[in-house]
Design a protein around this motif. Sequence first.
Motif, PDB file in Angstrom:
ATOM      1  N   GLU A   1       6.224  47.400  28.178  1.00  0.00           N
ATOM      2  CA  GLU A   1       7.601  46.993  28.408  1.00  0.00           C
ATOM      3  C   GLU A   1       7.959  46.186  29.776  1.00  0.00           C
ATOM      4  O   GLU A   1       8.884  45.174  29.809  1.00  0.00           O
ATOM      5  N   LYS A   2       7.206  46.579  30.645  1.00  0.00           N
ATOM      6  CA  LYS A   2       7.492  46.124  32.201  1.00  0.00           C
ATOM      7  C   LYS A   2       6.999  44.711  32.095  1.00  0.00           C
ATOM      8  O   LYS A   2       7.730  43.659  32.753  1.00  0.00           O
ATOM      9  N   ILE A   3       5.994  44.375  31.547  1.00  0.00           N
ATOM     10  CA  ILE A   3       5.243  43.246  31.374  1.00  0.00           C
ATOM     11  C   ILE A   3       6.442  42.237  30.471  1.00  0.00           C
ATOM     12  O   ILE A   3       6.708  40.976  30.731  1.00  0.00           O
ATOM     13  N   ALA A   4       6.753  42.437  29.374  1.00  0.00           N
ATOM     14  CA  ALA A   4       7.849  41.850  28.515  1.00  0.00           C
ATOM     15  C   ALA A   4       9.039  41.695  29.542  1.00  0.00           C
ATOM     16  O   ALA A   4       9.744  40.509  29.118  1.00  0.00           O
ATOM     17  N   ARG A   5       9.370  42.612  29.974  1.00  0.00           N
ATOM     18  CA  ARG A   5      10.784  42.520  30.555  1.00  0.00           C
ATOM     19  C   ARG A   5      10.783  41.349  31.863  1.00  0.00           C
ATOM     20  O   ARG A   5      11.540  40.226  31.951  1.00  0.00           O
ATOM     21  N   ARG A   6       9.641  41.110  32.443  1.00  0.00           N
ATOM     22  CA  ARG A   6       9.406  40.164  33.403  1.00  0.00           C
ATOM     23  C   ARG A   6       9.154  38.746  32.668  1.00  0.00           C
ATOM     24  O   ARG A   6       9.906  38.082  33.129  1.00  0.00           O
ATOM     25  N   ALA A   7       8.363  38.881  31.807  1.00  0.00           N
ATOM     26  CA  ALA A   7       7.908  37.494  30.996  1.00  0.00           C
ATOM     27  C   ALA A   7       9.332  36.962  30.543  1.00  0.00           C
ATOM     28  O   ALA A   7       9.461  35.764  30.525  1.00  0.00           O
ATOM     29  N   ALA A   8      10.388  37.874  29.898  1.00  0.00           N
ATOM     30  CA  ALA A   8      11.770  37.505  29.654  1.00  0.00           C
ATOM     31  C   ALA A   8      12.278  36.595  30.508  1.00  0.00           C
ATOM     32  O   ALA A   8      13.077  35.532  30.134  1.00  0.00           O
ATOM     33  N   ARG A   9      12.164  36.723  31.846  1.00  0.00           N
ATOM     34  CA  ARG A   9      12.775  36.057  32.560  1.00  0.00           C
ATOM     35  C   ARG A   9      12.312  34.669  33.015  1.00  0.00           C
ATOM     36  O   ARG A   9      13.168  33.863  33.699  1.00  0.00           O
ATOM     37  N   PHE A  10      11.399  34.371  32.168  1.00  0.00           N
ATOM     38  CA  PHE A  10      10.721  32.972  32.512  1.00  0.00           C
ATOM     39  C   PHE A  10      11.674  31.979  31.577  1.00  0.00           C
ATOM     40  O   PHE A  10      11.778  30.750  31.694  1.00  0.00           O
ATOM     41  N   LEU A  11      12.289  32.640  30.398  1.00  0.00           N
ATOM     42  CA  LEU A  11      12.754  31.827  29.542  1.00  0.00           C
ATOM     43  C   LEU A  11      14.161  31.258  30.089  1.00  0.00           C
ATOM     44  O   LEU A  11      15.000  31.751  30.437  1.00  0.00           O
ATOM     45  N   LYS A  12      14.211  29.960  29.455  1.00  0.00           N
ATOM     46  CA  LYS A  12      15.490  29.160  30.014  1.00  0.00           C
ATOM     47  C   LYS A  12      16.550  28.858  28.844  1.00  0.00           C
ATOM     48  O   LYS A  12      16.037  28.779  27.554  1.00  0.00           O
ATOM     49  N   ASP A  13      17.631  28.802  29.132  1.00  0.00           N
ATOM     50  CA  ASP A  13      18.603  28.495  27.945  1.00  0.00           C
ATOM     51  C   ASP A  13      18.149  27.306  27.302  1.00  0.00           C
ATOM     52  O   ASP A  13      17.979  26.331  27.890  1.00  0.00           O
ATOM     53  N   GLY A  14      18.401  27.359  25.964  1.00  0.00           N
ATOM     54  CA  GLY A  14      18.205  26.143  25.097  1.00  0.00           C
ATOM     55  C   GLY A  14      16.793  25.973  24.711  1.00  0.00           C
ATOM     56  O   GLY A  14      16.408  25.027  24.141  1.00  0.00           O
ATOM     57  N   GLU A  15      15.907  26.799  25.253  1.00  0.00           N
ATOM     58  CA  GLU A  15      14.249  26.306  24.898  1.00  0.00           C
ATOM     59  C   GLU A  15      13.963  26.640  23.541  1.00  0.00           C
ATOM     60  O   GLU A  15      14.290  27.658  22.888  1.00  0.00           O
ATOM     61  N   LEU A  16      12.878  26.125  23.052  1.00  0.00           N
ATOM     62  CA  LEU A  16      12.342  26.388  21.656  1.00  0.00           C
ATOM     63  C   LEU A  16      11.001  27.181  22.345  1.00  0.00           C
ATOM     64  O   LEU A  16      10.208  26.485  23.016  1.00  0.00           O
ATOM     65  N   VAL A  17      10.737  28.240  21.617  1.00  0.00           N
ATOM     66  CA  VAL A  17       9.705  29.461  22.186  1.00  0.00           C
ATOM     67  C   VAL A  17       9.074  29.829  20.997  1.00  0.00           C
ATOM     68  O   VAL A  17       9.503  29.965  19.820  1.00  0.00           O
ATOM     69  N   ASN A  18       7.603  30.036  21.168  1.00  0.00           N
ATOM     70  CA  ASN A  18       6.674  30.666  20.261  1.00  0.00           C
ATOM     71  C   ASN A  18       6.193  31.947  20.859  1.00  0.00           C
ATOM     72  O   ASN A  18       5.543  31.863  21.921  1.00  0.00           O
ATOM     73  N   LEU A  19       6.450  33.138  20.212  1.00  0.00           N
ATOM     74  CA  LEU A  19       5.926  34.354  20.749  1.00  0.00           C
ATOM     75  C   LEU A  19       4.914  34.863  19.975  1.00  0.00           C
ATOM     76  O   LEU A  19       5.065  34.885  18.756  1.00  0.00           O
ATOM     77  N   GLY A  20       3.713  35.380  20.656  1.00  0.00           N
ATOM     78  CA  GLY A  20       2.681  35.640  19.861  1.00  0.00           C
ATOM     79  C   GLY A  20       2.759  37.300  19.495  1.00  0.00           C
ATOM     80  O   GLY A  20       3.703  37.773  19.704  1.00  0.00           O
ATOM     81  N   ILE A  21       1.782  37.622  18.945  1.00  0.00           N
ATOM     82  CA  ILE A  21       1.931  39.081  18.542  1.00  0.00           C
ATOM     83  C   ILE A  21       1.751  40.227  19.634  1.00  0.00           C
ATOM     84  O   ILE A  21       1.069  39.710  20.744  1.00  0.00           O
ATOM     85  N   GLY A  22       1.983  41.278  19.577  1.00  0.00           N
ATOM     86  CA  GLY A  22       1.855  42.119  20.732  1.00  0.00           C
ATOM     87  C   GLY A  22       2.688  42.082  21.805  1.00  0.00           C
ATOM     88  O   GLY A  22       4.035  42.184  21.525  1.00  0.00           O
TER      89      GLY A  22
ATOM     90  N   GLU B   1      20.307  31.496  25.716  1.00  0.00           N
ATOM     91  CA  GLU B   1      20.380  31.543  24.219  1.00  0.00           C
ATOM     92  C   GLU B   1      18.632  30.616  23.909  1.00  0.00           C
ATOM     93  O   GLU B   1      18.585  29.281  24.325  1.00  0.00           O
ATOM     94  N   VAL B   2      17.595  31.318  23.742  1.00  0.00           N
ATOM     95  CA  VAL B   2      16.557  30.497  23.075  1.00  0.00           C
ATOM     96  C   VAL B   2      16.179  30.643  21.557  1.00  0.00           C
ATOM     97  O   VAL B   2      16.640  31.328  20.981  1.00  0.00           O
ATOM     98  N   LEU B   3      15.617  29.422  21.176  1.00  0.00           N
ATOM     99  CA  LEU B   3      15.341  29.406  19.615  1.00  0.00           C
ATOM    100  C   LEU B   3      13.880  29.888  19.491  1.00  0.00           C
ATOM    101  O   LEU B   3      13.022  29.325  20.415  1.00  0.00           O
ATOM    102  N   LEU B   4      13.842  30.736  18.633  1.00  0.00           N
ATOM    103  CA  LEU B   4      12.231  31.206  18.307  1.00  0.00           C
ATOM    104  C   LEU B   4      11.711  30.375  17.206  1.00  0.00           C
ATOM    105  O   LEU B   4      12.434  30.101  16.202  1.00  0.00           O
ATOM    106  N   GLN B   5      10.422  29.742  17.423  1.00  0.00           N
ATOM    107  CA  GLN B   5       9.748  29.063  16.473  1.00  0.00           C
ATOM    108  C   GLN B   5       8.634  30.150  15.810  1.00  0.00           C
ATOM    109  O   GLN B   5       8.150  30.795  16.348  1.00  0.00           O
ATOM    110  N   SER B   6       8.649  30.071  14.418  1.00  0.00           N
ATOM    111  CA  SER B   6       7.730  30.907  13.811  1.00  0.00           C
ATOM    112  C   SER B   6       6.981  30.102  13.085  1.00  0.00           C
ATOM    113  O   SER B   6       7.287  29.094  12.116  1.00  0.00           O
ATOM    114  N   GLU B   7       5.416  29.893  13.317  1.00  0.00           N
ATOM    115  CA  GLU B   7       4.439  28.768  13.044  1.00  0.00           C
ATOM    116  C   GLU B   7       4.235  28.808  11.490  1.00  0.00           C
ATOM    117  O   GLU B   7       3.755  27.990  10.830  1.00  0.00           O
TER     118      GLU B   7
END
Lengths: 220, 216
Positions: free
Chosen positions: B5-26, B40-46
């Motif tokens: 959760e610590k890692i995920a919380r920090r990683a989330a701060r990289f995301l910028k408003d309006g980005e299209l993002v793909n998140l892997g599993i885990g 507001e980020v949009l998530l792509q699902s492959e």
Amino acid sequence: MKSKVVTIETALEQIKDGMTIMLPGFQDVGGPAKFEMEMLEKGVKDLTLISCDAGTPSRPAGVAKLIINNRVKKLITAHIGLNPVAGELMNAGELEVELVPMGTFAERIRCGGAGLGGFLTPTGVGTVVAEGKQTIELNGREYLLEEPLHADVAILKAWKADKAGNLVYNRCARNYNPAMAMAADLVIVQAENIVEVGELDPDAIMTPGVLVDMIVHMEE
Amino acid sequence: MDNKEKIARRAARFLKDGELVNLGIGIPTLVGNFVDENTEVLLQSENGFIGLGPAPEPGKEEKDVVNAGGHPVTMVTGGSCFDSNMSFALIRGGHVSTTMLGAFEVDQEGSIANWMIPGKKVPGMGGAMDLLVGAKTVIITMEHTTKNGEPRILKKCTLPLTAKNVVDYVVTELCVIHFTDEGLVLEEVAEGVTVEEVIAKTEAELIIPEEVKVMM
């Protein structure tokens, strides 16, 4: 227009031992699960399957069932991790598996149906995927030359088909269906709903009916 | 809050408003839970759509709306569906601006191994090779060492590579490392963690700037 709707028996007559068959679907969504079970029942064997993944044995779809019942001699795919039996058969030398990055898998099928001799992709450069392939440097970037995929038969799954074979897919179930419709000698559709020609809005049609040879009505 | 959760919380701060993002599993999947409400980020699902939403309420699952792992999800308002060729053209073509993936190993050349362990696990690469090569920014979220305490950020990966020279950032429970042309810069360390501890648990050479920030 002449109706392309046939019985399951007529469609199954086309499926023979040793064929190369494209099956769409991504984690069992968008694949012709019912038709695959009929293939299993019929007993066809020595198949080469072109399928994004190897299915999941616990779900009621047919790719996994065809594999675990030893009907498949070769599988061209991007992922087998959710079907442990596929891995066991591969390690035992009973199933040949060609692992392809998913984007390359999709594009090789597209090339097969689009009259292209291959394509250049940066995906896989510097990895085992590059082994045995030409690496081409173009404008300062390295690419792999990837070749098309083609099949004897593609079996699609449509949410809606008109009797002329115009197709509409639902949500994530579109995946490899449109590309596979272009890349096989014979195209059979497992259709959830069949409507009269003219009922589908031409702008909403995702695969044109000329690509389709046979439609079988099978609800899931 | 555990390491993941610590890692995920920090990683989330990289995301910028309006980005299209793909998140892997885990761990990357957890990142969605920590995105700032004003971002507001949009998530792509492959498997074929933009606008990946949370899991549906029980009983409201739709059989054709799933994530790349095959699990039921929802689509956000304004989402869109497409075929696999479009999905991977979006990925390879640089239209997905950030991808976050897990890894077994990364190395100081920016290479990553996350798809197979010879003789043990050969699941297939799925879409990972395309995502790593195509996304503009590649962020690797992983635990800093193996279960036995061995480094996973190496001079050179020992496992078969998924992609070469692609990693931009690694976020672990101990630190944030930025992969630059000059080398691997230790930009942040977690509270209570010393620079020396990170160096000791990392095989790759690290550049230590004058100021190393505290990882939030």
